[in-house]
Write a protein that holds these residues in place. Structure first.
Motif, PDB file in Angstrom:
ATOM      1  N   LYS A  77      10.839 -14.179  21.660  1.00  0.00           N
ATOM      2  CA  LYS A  77      11.374 -12.916  21.502  1.00  0.00           C
ATOM      3  C   LYS A  77      10.879 -12.343  20.340  1.00  0.00           C
ATOM      4  O   LYS A  77      10.528 -11.072  19.991  1.00  0.00           O
ATOM      5  N   ARG A  78      10.901 -13.178  19.124  1.00  0.00           N
ATOM      6  CA  ARG A  78      10.279 -12.655  17.790  1.00  0.00           C
ATOM      7  C   ARG A  78       8.822 -12.735  17.891  1.00  0.00           C
ATOM      8  O   ARG A  78       8.464 -11.927  17.081  1.00  0.00           O
ATOM      9  N   LEU A  79       8.066 -13.457  18.224  1.00  0.00           N
ATOM     10  CA  LEU A  79       6.555 -13.619  18.294  1.00  0.00           C
ATOM     11  C   LEU A  79       5.883 -12.415  19.235  1.00  0.00           C
ATOM     12  O   LEU A  79       4.821 -12.015  18.668  1.00  0.00           O
ATOM     13  N   PHE A  80       6.471 -12.409  20.155  1.00  0.00           N
ATOM     14  CA  PHE A  80       5.707 -11.170  21.120  1.00  0.00           C
ATOM     15  C   PHE A  80       6.739 -10.168  21.660  1.00  0.00           C
ATOM     16  O   PHE A  80       7.618 -10.248  21.695  1.00  0.00           O
ATOM     17  N   PRO A  81       6.091  -8.871  21.830  1.00  0.00           N
ATOM     18  CA  PRO A  81       6.738  -7.799  22.155  1.00  0.00           C
ATOM     19  C   PRO A  81       6.918  -8.037  23.659  1.00  0.00           C
ATOM     20  O   PRO A  81       6.310  -8.892  24.271  1.00  0.00           O
ATOM     21  N   THR A  82       8.035  -7.273  24.326  1.00  0.00           N
ATOM     22  CA  THR A  82       8.367  -7.503  25.703  1.00  0.00           C
ATOM     23  C   THR A  82       6.993  -6.933  26.519  1.00  0.00           C
ATOM     24  O   THR A  82       6.701  -8.058  27.488  1.00  0.00           O
ATOM     25  N   GLN A  83       6.075  -6.337  26.317  1.00  0.00           N
ATOM     26  CA  GLN A  83       4.865  -6.154  27.035  1.00  0.00           C
ATOM     27  C   GLN A  83       4.119  -7.153  27.214  1.00  0.00           C
ATOM     28  O   GLN A  83       3.626  -7.804  28.388  1.00  0.00           O
ATOM     29  N   SER A  84       3.984  -8.078  25.890  1.00  0.00           N
ATOM     30  CA  SER A  84       3.073  -9.277  26.163  1.00  0.00           C
ATOM     31  C   SER A  84       3.782 -10.399  26.799  1.00  0.00           C
ATOM     32  O   SER A  84       3.223 -10.926  27.354  1.00  0.00           O
ATOM     33  N   LEU A  85       5.035 -10.486  26.499  1.00  0.00           N
ATOM     34  CA  LEU A  85       5.658 -11.578  27.386  1.00  0.00           C
ATOM     35  C   LEU A  85       5.891 -11.190  28.813  1.00  0.00           C
ATOM     36  O   LEU A  85       5.779 -12.183  29.922  1.00  0.00           O
ATOM     37  N   LYS A  86       5.690 -10.082  29.387  1.00  0.00           N
ATOM     38  CA  LYS A  86       5.640  -9.938  30.644  1.00  0.00           C
ATOM     39  C   LYS A  86       4.366 -10.388  31.260  1.00  0.00           C
ATOM     40  O   LYS A  86       4.352 -10.899  32.255  1.00  0.00           O
ATOM     41  N   LEU A  87       3.340 -10.103  30.429  1.00  0.00           N
ATOM     42  CA  LEU A  87       1.932 -10.357  31.011  1.00  0.00           C
ATOM     43  C   LEU A  87       1.924 -12.147  30.838  1.00  0.00           C
ATOM     44  O   LEU A  87       1.435 -12.642  31.918  1.00  0.00           O
ATOM     45  N   ILE A  88       2.233 -12.706  30.014  1.00  0.00           N
ATOM     46  CA  ILE A  88       2.323 -14.200  29.719  1.00  0.00           C
ATOM     47  C   ILE A  88       3.121 -14.901  30.819  1.00  0.00           C
ATOM     48  O   ILE A  88       2.693 -15.678  31.422  1.00  0.00           O
ATOM     49  N   SER A  89       4.335 -14.320  31.113  1.00  0.00           N
ATOM     50  CA  SER A  89       4.938 -14.934  32.328  1.00  0.00           C
ATOM     51  C   SER A  89       4.583 -14.787  33.580  1.00  0.00           C
ATOM     52  O   SER A  89       4.555 -15.693  34.307  1.00  0.00           O
ATOM     53  N   LEU A  90       3.935 -13.418  33.759  1.00  0.00           N
ATOM     54  CA  LEU A  90       3.364 -13.287  34.993  1.00  0.00           C
ATOM     55  C   LEU A  90       2.050 -14.151  35.234  1.00  0.00           C
ATOM     56  O   LEU A  90       2.116 -14.947  36.352  1.00  0.00           O
ATOM     57  N   GLY A  91       1.289 -14.488  33.953  1.00  0.00           N
ATOM     58  CA  GLY A  91       0.114 -15.261  34.248  1.00  0.00           C
ATOM     59  C   GLY A  91       0.739 -16.871  34.842  1.00  0.00           C
ATOM     60  O   GLY A  91      -0.042 -17.481  35.257  1.00  0.00           O
ATOM     61  N   ALA A  92       1.812 -17.288  33.749  1.00  0.00           N
ATOM     62  CA  ALA A  92       2.248 -18.581  34.116  1.00  0.00           C
ATOM     63  C   ALA A  92       2.838 -18.803  35.387  1.00  0.00           C
ATOM     64  O   ALA A  92       2.510 -19.551  36.187  1.00  0.00           O
ATOM     65  N   THR A  93       3.597 -17.869  35.800  1.00  0.00           N
ATOM     66  CA  THR A  93       4.044 -17.817  37.117  1.00  0.00           C
ATOM     67  C   THR A  93       3.178 -18.032  38.481  1.00  0.00           C
ATOM     68  O   THR A  93       3.108 -18.847  39.164  1.00  0.00           O
ATOM     69  N   VAL A  94       2.039 -16.946  38.202  1.00  0.00           N
ATOM     70  CA  VAL A  94       1.050 -17.260  39.332  1.00  0.00           C
ATOM     71  C   VAL A  94       0.084 -18.251  39.285  1.00  0.00           C
ATOM     72  O   VAL A  94      -0.229 -19.037  40.377  1.00  0.00           O
ATOM     73  N   SER A  95       0.101 -18.905  38.020  1.00  0.00           N
ATOM     74  CA  SER A  95      -0.999 -20.201  37.957  1.00  0.00           C
ATOM     75  C   SER A  95      -0.086 -21.206  38.592  1.00  0.00           C
ATOM     76  O   SER A  95      -0.843 -22.212  38.964  1.00  0.00           O
ATOM     77  N   THR A  96       1.083 -21.317  38.554  1.00  0.00           N
ATOM     78  CA  THR A  96       1.799 -22.337  39.034  1.00  0.00           C
ATOM     79  C   THR A  96       2.160 -22.308  40.655  1.00  0.00           C
ATOM     80  O   THR A  96       2.224 -23.209  41.134  1.00  0.00           O
ATOM     81  N   PHE A  97       2.282 -21.207  41.055  1.00  0.00           N
ATOM     82  CA  PHE A  97       2.276 -20.960  42.449  1.00  0.00           C
ATOM     83  C   PHE A  97       1.204 -20.843  43.332  1.00  0.00           C
ATOM     84  O   PHE A  97       0.984 -21.185  44.522  1.00  0.00           O
ATOM     85  N   LEU A  98      -0.133 -20.406  42.495  1.00  0.00           N
ATOM     86  CA  LEU A  98      -1.552 -20.520  43.170  1.00  0.00           C
ATOM     87  C   LEU A  98      -2.062 -21.684  44.136  1.00  0.00           C
ATOM     88  O   LEU A  98      -2.516 -21.353  45.103  1.00  0.00           O
TER      89      LEU A  98
END
Length: 521
Positions: free
Chosen positions: A322-343
């Motif tokens: 939460k300190r290292l990344f703004p919310t917008q960046s965290l949304k993209l990072i979490s989206l990428g991690a989620t998609v890559s694991t269920f793909l």
């Protein structure tokens, strides 16, 4: 062979079958058939739910905002007292800062129906403004009844539908005890009971609709499945955890039909039509539509809340996301991690769709969202736990292990709600049910390493339970015990995710071997 020896042989065969049945731990329940078994188990399951309902709930006697119980009651208050176009809109009569509606419209309609029920018997429990924090005995009793009735009307019939489809075509005399056990462990899922009937929510509705959709897919009623799953999505947006599995399996099936584009269009039109019907009061205005949509994605809360056994919360001990990344960046990072694991799971089902693969895909997809998506709650473990329970006959150890750690991951939440006693009672009941003999696959393993790992994990869990209940954490680290619990549970969930993904891809190898054997024949 003469008639006498034939009779003796038949008698011996019948006697042996009788002995097998009577040695089974379920013989007393199954001798009258599946319907009677289901009704008996369902009645007992309702009694267990009623017993849990006698204990406290989320936010009991804890002003000013109380908890999930008050949130559900407040939604009933809002929906029966305000016009439908104001349910999701902030105003002087609907303060969205006080438990504003943040679930899709089907939840709002459910709240409206339940609100009418409460208003008929206890008008003061849903009176506008005056009912905030209402905790009368009658009001609480009526609220508990709304959850019990939702279970009985949605979740229980869906489970029966699934069981009938799942075991269709199998020898009923040999599989009846398995079915009884399977029904029992689904209906007596301790996590679902503690959250819905203890903590207080209506997950039984969205999960029941999902089970109905799964059963429809397994019985090749794909259009019905689309309607039911769309309704589940419109009840709780977290049902999207299953979306990749439904999409990939149905797409894979369509691609193998004569007119794939037409098949995809049919399914798409059914989904779109269901959404339009549910969202009809809000589709006439762009402002109203996006107003509701914005309530369904509370990104302002951060990537996680409280202590949940997923990647972001567990690793936040070392990496301050939460300190290292703004919310917008965290949304993209979490989206990428989620998609890559269920793909990978999606690719497997598009490539070679199968019914067993679909069930594993549901589990892998839900696990991906739980471990890596944005804004996950402790209660979200119910979603991957659902397909695990449906696979319990094929994967008894996986289901048992996952359930125990799902329970453990929610222990801090349930302890806060003063639900330790039902937590321990349902845990004991679940362990007891897993030791009742039946025909499921053996879970014994001679591997010394596996036995060692299991023993250490169980000891860690027991020690952490005792420590959490008996000791106070250091003042400098007030959430130390919660963090340790999350670390232990997260490690187990990661191992299970790797295992279930591997099992799904192993199905592809098995199907190739079957195809080769057919060609040889």
């Amino acid at each position: 062979m003469d008639k006498t020896s034939k009779k003796k042989g038949n008698f011996r065969k019948g006697k042996d079958e009788k002995l097998i049945v009577e040695s089974d731990g379920w013989w007393w329940l199954i001798h009258r058939g599946i319907t009677a078994s289901f009704l008996s188990i369902a009645l007992f399951s309702l009694l267990v739910r009623a017993a849990v309902s006698l204990h406290p709930y989320s936010g009991a006697g804890n002003p000013p905002k109380f908890g999930d119980f008050e949130a559900q009651r407040h939604w009933m208050e809002i929906t029966i007292n305000l016009p439908i176009n104001q349910w999701y809109r902030n105003s002087t009569v609907n303060d969205l800062g006080y438990w504003g509606l943040d679930y899709p419209p089907l939840t709002a309609y459910q709240s409206y129906v339940h609100g009418l029920f409460l208003r008929h018997f206890s008008p003061e429990s849903v009176a506008l403004f005056a009912s905030r924090g209402h905790e009368s005995y009658l009001g609480k009793l009526l609220m508990r009844w709304t959850v019990l009735s939702s279970d009985a009307l949605v979740f229980f019939p869906a489970v029966l539908y699934f069981v009938l489809v799942y075991y269709a075509g199998q020898n009923p005399s040999r599989r009846r005890s398995d079915i009884a056990w399977h029904i029992t462990i689904i209906l007596l899922n301790p996590c679902l009971i503690l959250i819905d009937h203890g903590h207080f929510q209506y997950n039984c509705i969205s999960l029941g609709l999902t089970v109905g959709a799964i059963a429809s897919v397994l019985s090749d009623k794909d259009l019905v499945a689309c309607v039911l799953y769309s309704l589940a999505l419109n009840h709780k947006q977290m049902s999207a955890y299953f979306a990749p599995a439904f999409f990939s399996h149905l797409l894979g099936k369509c691609l193998r039909r004569r007119y794939p584009v037409l098949e995809v269009l049919k399914l798409g039109l059914v989904v779109l039509g269901t959404f339009v019907v549910v969202w009809w009061p809000y589709v006439h205005s762009t402002e109203a539509f996006f107003g509701v949509l914005s309530r369904l994605a509370p990104f302002e809360r951060g990537i996680f809340e409280d202590y949940v056994a997923n990647f972001w919360c567990t690793t936040s001990v070392l990496v301050k996301w939460k300190r290292l990344f703004p919310t917008q960046s965290l949304k993209l990072i979490s989206l990428g991690a989620t998609v890559s694991t269920f793909l990978p799971s999606m690719i497997q089902q598009i490539w070679a769709p199968s019914k067993p693969g679909f069930l594993y895909g549901l589990l892998n997809s839900a696990f991906s969202f739980y471990l890596f998506s944005f804004q996950v709650h402790e209660k979200s473990i119910l979603l991957p736990l659902l397909p695990a329970s449906l696979l319990a006959m094929e994967e008894p150890f996986l289901f048992t292990w996952m359930t125990l750690y799902a329970l453990f991951s929610m222990f801090p939440l349930l302890h806060r709600d003063k639900l330790v006693l039902p937590y321990l009672a349902l845990s004991a009941l679940f362990i007891l049910l897993n030791h009742v003999p039946n025909g499921r696959r053996t879970t014994r393993d001679t591997s010394a390493l596996r036995s060692f790992v299991i023993t250490v994990s169980v000891l860690c869990s027991v020690v952490l339970h005792v420590v959490y209940l008996s000791l106070h954490p250091p003042a400098r680290y007030p959430f130390l015990f919660e963090a340790l619990i999350m670390l232990v549970c997260f490690s187990q969930f990661v191992i299970l995710t790797v295992y279930t993904n591997a099992k799904q891809w192993m199905l592809l190898k098995h199907s190739n071997l079957v195809d080769k054997e057919k060609k040889l024949l």
